[in-house]
Scaffold this motif. Structure first.
Motif, PDB file in Angstrom:
ATOM      1  N   SER A   8       1.115  -1.091   0.146  1.00 29.26           N
ATOM      2  CA  SER A   8      -0.108  -0.167   0.025  1.00 29.26           C
ATOM      3  C   SER A   8       1.992   1.610  -0.044  1.00 29.26           C
ATOM      4  O   SER A   8       1.879   0.961   0.363  1.00 29.26           O
ATOM      5  N   SER A   9       0.400   2.459  -0.468  1.00 23.31           N
ATOM      6  CA  SER A   9       1.109   3.525  -0.435  1.00 23.31           C
ATOM      7  C   SER A   9      -0.356   4.752  -0.256  1.00 23.31           C
ATOM      8  O   SER A   9      -0.313   4.766  -0.513  1.00 23.31           O
ATOM      9  N   SER A  10       0.828   6.330   0.431  1.00 24.25           N
ATOM     10  CA  SER A  10       0.435   7.069   0.131  1.00 24.25           C
ATOM     11  C   SER A  10       1.548   8.041  -0.494  1.00 24.25           C
ATOM     12  O   SER A  10       1.913   7.914  -0.336  1.00 24.25           O
ATOM     13  N   PRO A  11       1.193   9.413  -0.476  1.00 24.58           N
ATOM     14  CA  PRO A  11       1.880   9.716  -0.808  1.00 24.58           C
ATOM     15  C   PRO A  11       3.522  10.137  -0.513  1.00 24.58           C
ATOM     16  O   PRO A  11       3.746  10.939  -0.919  1.00 24.58           O
ATOM     17  N   GLU A  12       3.058   9.964   1.132  1.00 23.24           N
ATOM     18  CA  GLU A  12       4.296   9.909   2.001  1.00 23.24           C
ATOM     19  C   GLU A  12       5.321   9.003   2.164  1.00 23.24           C
ATOM     20  O   GLU A  12       6.355   8.771   1.939  1.00 23.24           O
ATOM     21  N   VAL A  13       4.358   7.098   1.966  1.00 25.35           N
ATOM     22  CA  VAL A  13       4.971   6.519   2.633  1.00 25.35           C
ATOM     23  C   VAL A  13       4.851   5.423   1.236  1.00 25.35           C
ATOM     24  O   VAL A  13       3.733   5.162   0.334  1.00 25.35           O
ATOM     25  N   ALA A  14       5.600   4.329   1.442  1.00 24.82           N
ATOM     26  CA  ALA A  14       5.131   3.052   0.898  1.00 24.82           C
ATOM     27  C   ALA A  14       5.121   1.588   2.033  1.00 24.82           C
ATOM     28  O   ALA A  14       6.217   2.208   2.680  1.00 24.82           O
ATOM     29  N   GLN A  15       4.144   0.723   2.053  1.00 26.08           N
ATOM     30  CA  GLN A  15       3.982  -0.188   3.197  1.00 26.08           C
ATOM     31  C   GLN A  15       4.075  -1.401   2.575  1.00 26.08           C
ATOM     32  O   GLN A  15       2.979  -1.915   1.423  1.00 26.08           O
ATOM     33  N   ILE A  16       4.670  -2.043   2.582  1.00 26.26           N
ATOM     34  CA  ILE A  16       5.076  -3.699   2.400  1.00 26.26           C
ATOM     35  C   ILE A  16       4.219  -4.437   3.859  1.00 26.26           C
ATOM     36  O   ILE A  16       4.984  -4.122   5.263  1.00 26.26           O
ATOM     37  N   LYS A  17       3.364  -5.783   3.838  1.00 24.71           N
ATOM     38  CA  LYS A  17       3.262  -6.375   5.343  1.00 24.71           C
ATOM     39  C   LYS A  17       2.754  -7.646   4.216  1.00 24.71           C
ATOM     40  O   LYS A  17       2.513  -8.385   3.721  1.00 24.71           O
ATOM     41  N   ILE A  18       3.404  -8.506   5.052  1.00 25.61           N
ATOM     42  CA  ILE A  18       4.065  -9.841   5.458  1.00 25.61           C
ATOM     43  C   ILE A  18       3.400 -10.672   6.516  1.00 25.61           C
ATOM     44  O   ILE A  18       3.589 -10.489   7.153  1.00 25.61           O
ATOM     45  N   GLN A  19       2.572 -11.317   5.772  1.00 29.43           N
ATOM     46  CA  GLN A  19       1.816 -12.319   7.440  1.00 29.43           C
ATOM     47  C   GLN A  19       1.483 -13.612   6.794  1.00 29.43           C
ATOM     48  O   GLN A  19       1.331 -14.550   5.618  1.00 29.43           O
ATOM     49  N   ASP A  20       1.981 -14.222   7.958  1.00 34.29           N
ATOM     50  CA  ASP A  20       1.323 -16.028   7.481  1.00 34.29           C
ATOM     51  C   ASP A  20       1.107 -16.435   8.801  1.00 34.29           C
ATOM     52  O   ASP A  20      -0.063 -15.455   9.521  1.00 34.29           O
ATOM     53  N   HIS A  21       0.588 -17.623   8.520  1.00 35.75           N
ATOM     54  CA  HIS A  21      -0.624 -17.721   9.777  1.00 35.75           C
ATOM     55  C   HIS A  21      -0.042 -18.953  10.107  1.00 35.75           C
ATOM     56  O   HIS A  21      -0.625 -20.146  10.579  1.00 35.75           O
ATOM     57  N   GLY A  22       1.139 -19.326  10.517  1.00 30.08           N
ATOM     58  CA  GLY A  22       1.942 -19.476  11.550  1.00 30.08           C
ATOM     59  C   GLY A  22       1.712 -19.638  13.138  1.00 30.08           C
ATOM     60  O   GLY A  22      -0.248 -19.216  14.014  1.00 30.08           O
ATOM     61  N   PRO A  23       2.027 -20.504  13.873  1.00 31.10           N
ATOM     62  CA  PRO A  23       1.521 -20.443  15.609  1.00 31.10           C
ATOM     63  C   PRO A  23       1.716 -19.034  16.269  1.00 31.10           C
ATOM     64  O   PRO A  23       1.425 -19.029  16.659  1.00 31.10           O
ATOM     65  N   GLY A  24       2.385 -18.496  15.704  1.00 29.13           N
ATOM     66  CA  GLY A  24       2.451 -16.718  15.565  1.00 29.13           C
ATOM     67  C   GLY A  24       4.176 -16.288  16.880  1.00 29.13           C
ATOM     68  O   GLY A  24       4.818 -17.226  16.833  1.00 29.13           O
ATOM     69  N   ILE A  25       4.496 -15.887  17.158  1.00 22.29           N
ATOM     70  CA  ILE A  25       4.943 -15.365  18.456  1.00 22.29           C
ATOM     71  C   ILE A  25       4.753 -14.676  19.711  1.00 22.29           C
ATOM     72  O   ILE A  25       3.916 -13.747  20.011  1.00 22.29           O
ATOM     73  N   PRO A  26       5.540 -15.152  20.703  1.00 23.12           N
ATOM     74  CA  PRO A  26       5.082 -14.777  22.065  1.00 23.12           C
ATOM     75  C   PRO A  26       5.071 -13.370  22.323  1.00 23.12           C
ATOM     76  O   PRO A  26       6.527 -12.800  21.167  1.00 23.12           O
ATOM     77  N   PRO A  27       4.464 -12.888  22.965  1.00 21.96           N
ATOM     78  CA  PRO A  27       4.805 -11.200  23.700  1.00 21.96           C
ATOM     79  C   PRO A  27       6.088 -11.229  23.734  1.00 21.96           C
ATOM     80  O   PRO A  27       6.462  -9.824  23.657  1.00 21.96           O
ATOM     81  N   GLU A  28       6.566 -11.681  25.021  1.00 19.49           N
ATOM     82  CA  GLU A  28       7.616 -11.070  25.244  1.00 19.49           C
ATOM     83  C   GLU A  28       8.853 -11.537  24.749  1.00 19.49           C
ATOM     84  O   GLU A  28      10.194 -10.830  24.006  1.00 19.49           O
ATOM     85  N   GLN A  29       8.698 -12.114  23.102  1.00 24.05           N
ATOM     86  CA  GLN A  29       9.828 -12.797  22.055  1.00 24.05           C
ATOM     87  C   GLN A  29       9.642 -11.335  21.298  1.00 24.05           C
ATOM     88  O   GLN A  29      10.611 -11.035  20.684  1.00 24.05           O
ATOM     89  N   GLN A  30       8.283 -11.122  20.457  1.00 26.31           N
ATOM     90  CA  GLN A  30       8.680  -9.569  20.146  1.00 26.31           C
ATOM     91  C   GLN A  30       9.184  -9.133  20.024  1.00 26.31           C
ATOM     92  O   GLN A  30       9.644  -8.350  19.217  1.00 26.31           O
ATOM     93  N   LYS A  31       9.896  -8.723  21.794  1.00 25.22           N
ATOM     94  CA  LYS A  31      10.521  -7.326  21.994  1.00 25.22           C
ATOM     95  C   LYS A  31      11.595  -7.652  22.055  1.00 25.22           C
ATOM     96  O   LYS A  31      12.687  -6.750  21.835  1.00 25.22           O
ATOM     97  N   VAL A  32      11.838  -8.816  21.554  1.00 29.78           N
ATOM     98  CA  VAL A  32      13.619  -9.003  21.226  1.00 29.78           C
ATOM     99  C   VAL A  32      14.062  -9.512  19.502  1.00 29.78           C
ATOM    100  O   VAL A  32      15.407  -9.812  19.523  1.00 29.78           O
ATOM    101  N   ILE A  33      13.123  -9.698  18.714  1.00 32.74           N
ATOM    102  CA  ILE A  33      13.056 -10.221  18.260  1.00 32.74           C
ATOM    103  C   ILE A  33      14.513  -9.084  16.983  1.00 32.74           C
ATOM    104  O   ILE A  33      14.942 -10.038  15.856  1.00 32.74           O
ATOM    105  N   PHE A  34      14.658  -8.588  16.763  1.00 29.11           N
ATOM    106  CA  PHE A  34      14.609  -7.128  16.321  1.00 29.11           C
ATOM    107  C   PHE A  34      16.468  -7.247  16.356  1.00 29.11           C
ATOM    108  O   PHE A  34      17.751  -6.155  16.379  1.00 29.11           O
ATOM    109  N   GLU A  35      16.505  -7.965  17.860  1.00 29.29           N
ATOM    110  CA  GLU A  35      18.290  -7.920  18.466  1.00 29.29           C
ATOM    111  C   GLU A  35      18.841  -8.429  17.697  1.00 29.29           C
ATOM    112  O   GLU A  35      18.397  -9.747  17.085  1.00 29.29           O
TER     113      GLU A  35
END
Length: 86
Positions: A8-35
């Motif tokens: 999707s896009s607007s005049p200011e930004v473009a956005q890509i969303k990649i969605q799966d339907h797997g098991p999900g990521i626990p909330p406590e792991q979501q905070k650290v997965i970019f480390e």
């Protein structure tokens, strides 16, 4: 597991969303997965070094963008990449 990719896009930004339907990521792991070397799952289950999301975040930062995760256990995960269009 099927993966959906949406652009999707607007005049200011473009956005890509990649969605799966797997098991999900626990909330406590979501905070650290970019480390560096962080992993949301055991290395016995899925191979990798835990650098991919760290590198993605560094690239997004360098281009003035961002990457974030939205996830709910048992319902999958979505990674949203947002980049400025200018």
């Amino acid at each position: 597991t099927a993966v959906e990719i949406r652009l999707s896009s607007s005049p200011e930004v473009a956005q890509i969303k990649i969605q799966d339907h797997g098991p999900g990521i626990p909330p406590e792991q979501q905070k650290v997965i970019f480390e560096r070397f962080a992993r949301a799952v055991s290395s016995r289950n899925i191979s990798g070094l835990g650098l991919g999301l760290f590198i993605c975040e560094q690239i997004m930062d360098a281009h003035g963008g961002s990457i974030k995760v939205e996830s709910q256990l048992k319902f999958g995960s979505a990674f949203i990449v947002t980049l400025p269009r200018s």
